[in-house]
Scaffold this motif. Structure first.
Motif, PDB file in Angstrom:
ATOM      1  N   GLN A 109      12.927  36.618  52.939  1.00  0.00           N
ATOM      2  CA  GLN A 109      12.345  36.164  51.679  1.00  0.00           C
ATOM      3  C   GLN A 109      13.334  36.370  50.533  1.00  0.00           C
ATOM      4  N   GLU A 110      14.007  37.501  50.525  1.00  0.00           N
ATOM      5  CA  GLU A 110      14.985  37.771  49.471  1.00  0.00           C
ATOM      6  C   GLU A 110      16.169  36.812  49.534  1.00  0.00           C
ATOM      7  N   GLY A 128      11.140  40.122  57.513  1.00  0.00           N
ATOM      8  CA  GLY A 128      10.417  39.188  56.651  1.00  0.00           C
ATOM      9  C   GLY A 128      10.824  39.329  55.197  1.00  0.00           C
ATOM     10  N   VAL A 129      10.906  40.561  54.739  1.00  0.00           N
ATOM     11  CA  VAL A 129      11.331  40.816  53.356  1.00  0.00           C
ATOM     12  C   VAL A 129      12.774  40.369  53.148  1.00  0.00           C
ATOM     13  N   TYR A 140      14.253  32.253  51.930  1.00  0.00           N
ATOM     14  CA  TYR A 140      13.499  31.573  52.981  1.00  0.00           C
ATOM     15  C   TYR A 140      11.999  31.767  52.766  1.00  0.00           C
ATOM     16  N   LYS A 141      11.217  30.811  53.228  1.00  0.00           N
ATOM     17  CA  LYS A 141       9.762  30.975  53.250  1.00  0.00           C
ATOM     18  C   LYS A 141       9.417  31.704  54.534  1.00  0.00           C
ATOM     19  N   VAL A 142       8.537  32.690  54.438  1.00  0.00           N
ATOM     20  CA  VAL A 142       8.208  33.542  55.579  1.00  0.00           C
ATOM     21  C   VAL A 142       6.703  33.518  55.813  1.00  0.00           C
TER      22      VAL A 142
END
Length: 64
Positions: free
Chosen positions: A28-29, A24-25, A32-34
Motif C-alpha cells: 500500500q505504501e 499488505g502495508v 498498490y491497491k491491497v
C-alpha cells in the motif's frame, strides 16, 4: 493486471497473519491497491486490522 499472493500453512504460529499485514502495508505504501481476505475462522487478520470479526458475516454460505 492483478496479482495474487496467498499465505497458507496448517500449522499455527508460523507468522501467516504477521506476514500478510506487513506485506499488505508495504505494498500500500508503494501505491498498490491491497485486498486482504481473512479465511481464518478465528478472524485473526480481521482483529489485527482493528475490526470486529463478529460484526462481519462471511460472504458465502459454505464459509464458517
Amino acid at each position: 493486471m492483478a496479482k495474487v499472493l496467498a499465505f497458507a500453512n496448517q500449522k499455527g504460529g508460523v507468522a501467516k497473519t504477521t506476514t500478510t499485514i506487513n506485506l499488505g502495508v508495504a505494498f500500500q505504501e508503494l501505491g498498490y491497491k491491497v485486498l486482504a481476505v481473512d479465511m481464518d475462522p478465528q478472524g485473526n487478520l480481521t482483529m489485527s486490522l482493528g475490526l470486529d470479526p463478529i460484526r462481519y458475516v462471511p460472504a458465502c454460505t459454505t464459509c464458517s
